[in-house]
Write a protein that holds these residues in place. Structure first.
Motif, PDB file in Angstrom:
ATOM      1  N   GLY A   1     -18.794 -32.559 -69.263  1.00  0.00           N
ATOM      2  CA  GLY A   1     -18.079 -33.117 -70.403  1.00  0.00           C
ATOM      3  C   GLY A   1     -17.920 -34.611 -70.224  1.00  0.00           C
ATOM      4  O   GLY A   1     -17.630 -35.080 -69.116  1.00  0.00           O
ATOM      5  N   ALA A   2     -18.123 -35.359 -71.289  1.00  0.00           N
ATOM      6  CA  ALA A   2     -17.964 -36.807 -71.221  1.00  0.00           C
ATOM      7  C   ALA A   2     -16.519 -37.163 -70.923  1.00  0.00           C
ATOM      8  O   ALA A   2     -15.584 -36.486 -71.380  1.00  0.00           O
ATOM      9  N   ALA A   3     -16.325 -38.227 -70.146  1.00  0.00           N
ATOM     10  CA  ALA A   3     -14.977 -38.620 -69.745  1.00  0.00           C
ATOM     11  C   ALA A   3     -14.067 -38.826 -70.953  1.00  0.00           C
ATOM     12  O   ALA A   3     -12.878 -38.485 -70.913  1.00  0.00           O
ATOM     13  N   ALA A   4     -14.610 -39.357 -72.028  1.00  0.00           N
ATOM     14  CA  ALA A   4     -13.797 -39.615 -73.217  1.00  0.00           C
ATOM     15  C   ALA A   4     -13.312 -38.330 -73.882  1.00  0.00           C
ATOM     16  O   ALA A   4     -12.346 -38.362 -74.663  1.00  0.00           O
ATOM     17  N   ASP A   5     -13.975 -37.209 -73.577  1.00  0.00           N
ATOM     18  CA  ASP A   5     -13.659 -35.952 -74.244  1.00  0.00           C
ATOM     19  C   ASP A   5     -12.933 -34.948 -73.354  1.00  0.00           C
ATOM     20  O   ASP A   5     -12.490 -33.904 -73.846  1.00  0.00           O
ATOM     21  N   VAL A   6     -12.845 -35.219 -72.062  1.00  0.00           N
ATOM     22  CA  VAL A   6     -12.271 -34.244 -71.131  1.00  0.00           C
ATOM     23  C   VAL A   6     -10.770 -34.475 -70.989  1.00  0.00           C
ATOM     24  O   VAL A   6     -10.352 -35.532 -70.493  1.00  0.00           O
ATOM     25  N   PRO A   7      -9.942 -33.543 -71.435  1.00  0.00           N
ATOM     26  CA  PRO A   7      -8.495 -33.725 -71.281  1.00  0.00           C
ATOM     27  C   PRO A   7      -8.082 -33.647 -69.815  1.00  0.00           C
ATOM     28  O   PRO A   7      -8.779 -33.065 -68.980  1.00  0.00           O
ATOM     29  N   ALA A   8      -6.946 -34.210 -69.520  1.00  0.00           N
ATOM     30  CA  ALA A   8      -6.470 -34.261 -68.137  1.00  0.00           C
ATOM     31  C   ALA A   8      -6.301 -32.861 -67.549  1.00  0.00           C
ATOM     32  O   ALA A   8      -6.504 -32.663 -66.344  1.00  0.00           O
TER      33      ALA A   8
ATOM     34  N   PRO B   1     -24.947 -38.418 -67.328  1.00  0.00           N
ATOM     35  CA  PRO B   1     -23.709 -38.402 -68.117  1.00  0.00           C
ATOM     36  C   PRO B   1     -23.074 -37.019 -68.139  1.00  0.00           C
ATOM     37  O   PRO B   1     -23.765 -36.000 -68.035  1.00  0.00           O
ATOM     38  N   GLY B   2     -21.756 -37.000 -68.259  1.00  0.00           N
ATOM     39  CA  GLY B   2     -21.052 -35.738 -68.442  1.00  0.00           C
ATOM     40  C   GLY B   2     -20.574 -35.068 -67.171  1.00  0.00           C
ATOM     41  O   GLY B   2     -20.115 -33.932 -67.217  1.00  0.00           O
ATOM     42  N   TYR B   3     -20.661 -35.751 -66.047  1.00  0.00           N
ATOM     43  CA  TYR B   3     -20.291 -35.126 -64.776  1.00  0.00           C
ATOM     44  C   TYR B   3     -19.130 -35.831 -64.078  1.00  0.00           C
ATOM     45  O   TYR B   3     -18.956 -35.677 -62.868  1.00  0.00           O
ATOM     46  N   SER B   4     -18.335 -36.600 -64.795  1.00  0.00           N
ATOM     47  CA  SER B   4     -17.315 -37.407 -64.124  1.00  0.00           C
ATOM     48  C   SER B   4     -16.325 -36.555 -63.340  1.00  0.00           C
ATOM     49  O   SER B   4     -16.018 -36.865 -62.175  1.00  0.00           O
ATOM     50  N   ALA B   5     -15.821 -35.487 -63.934  1.00  0.00           N
ATOM     51  CA  ALA B   5     -14.854 -34.632 -63.231  1.00  0.00           C
ATOM     52  C   ALA B   5     -15.521 -33.901 -62.075  1.00  0.00           C
ATOM     53  O   ALA B   5     -14.983 -33.857 -60.957  1.00  0.00           O
ATOM     54  N   TYR B   6     -16.689 -33.339 -62.328  1.00  0.00           N
ATOM     55  CA  TYR B   6     -17.396 -32.597 -61.277  1.00  0.00           C
ATOM     56  C   TYR B   6     -17.787 -33.520 -60.129  1.00  0.00           C
ATOM     57  O   TYR B   6     -17.573 -33.200 -58.954  1.00  0.00           O
TER      58      TYR B   6
END
Length: 234
Positions: free
Chosen positions: A88-95, A142-147
């Motif tokens: 999920g993109a950082a801008a779209d991933v809730p805390a 892209p899309g792996y910031s949390a992981y």
């Protein structure tokens, strides 16, 4: 591995399941941790291991399960293979989702390791092998910031534990690229930036884990091993 007593988290599927079967073939006695009770029981039947159903983010429950296994003869190896994939993109991933990924992948690894230390520290040649990811070494999509953050944390945690627990306990971390398990669904064709141009078979990762658990790797601790088909150097 004959005579070794080893805990394996994430043992119901993927790398954890494959590793459990390999270690059982080598004669290890296994404590198998996972939250999927039905699949875990199947692996326990196949390996002769003890099925220890648990959510690794529940510290009290993990401590009880580890105590159950350790009290019957000790623990001299730990494989932290439990984890979740998240995109999920950082801008779209809730805390809340960010916290869930870190809670499972990083805090869960810490909880199991911490719960095992009273047993591991008593044994000569004890070894911890944590499973991170090539995304933790080199986030490049892209899309792996949390992981990627969670797996980068596992790498740093492993190195810190290696420094803290030496010389009694060795701690190393494996950083796979994409592995041919259910976690890779939807990403199986994305291997053009891999030098070997393919996904790993989970048995290839399991063999690396076995090496780091064994006395063959007795002079290795604090290492982050890229088992990624050349992804991070290519």
């Amino acid at each position: 591995m004959g005579g070794r007593r080893i805990l394996v988290t994430g043992a119901a599927a993927g790398i954890g399941r494959c590793t459990a079967k390999l270690l059982a073939e080598d004669g290890a006695t296994l404590g198998l941790l996972d939250r999927d009770e039905e699949a875990l029981e199947e692996v326990a039947r196949d390996t002769g291991g003890a099925a220890l159903e648990v959510d690794i983010t529940d510290e009290q429950a993990v401590r009880r399960r580890v105590q159950d296994f350790g009290a019957s003869g000790g623990i001299d190896g730990l494989v932290n293979a439990a984890g979740i994939m998240f995109r999920g993109a950082a801008a779209d991933v809730p805390a809340a989702e960010w916290r869930r990924v870190l809670d499972v992948n990083l805090t869960g690894t810490y909880i199991v390791a911490r719960s095992s230390l009273p047993w591991l520290s008593r044994e000569g040649g004890a070894s911890i092998v944590n499973i991170a990811s090539a995304q933790g070494l080199l986030p490049n999509a892209p899309g792996y910031s949390a992981y990627a953050a969670s797996k980068g944390g596992v790498i740093a945690l492993s190195k810190a534990l290696a420094a803290e627990l030496a010389p009694a306990v060795r701690v190393n971390v494996i950083c796979p690229g994409m592995v041919d398990t259910a976690m890779a669904d939807g990403h199986r064709g994305n291997v053009e930036n891999y030098a070997l141009k393919r996904l790993a078979d989970p048995i290839e990762i399991a063999h690396t884990i076995r090496f780091l658990l064994s006395s063959d790797s007795s002079y290795i601790t604090g290492a982050a091993l890229a088992t990624d088909g050349g992804r991070t150097f290519h």
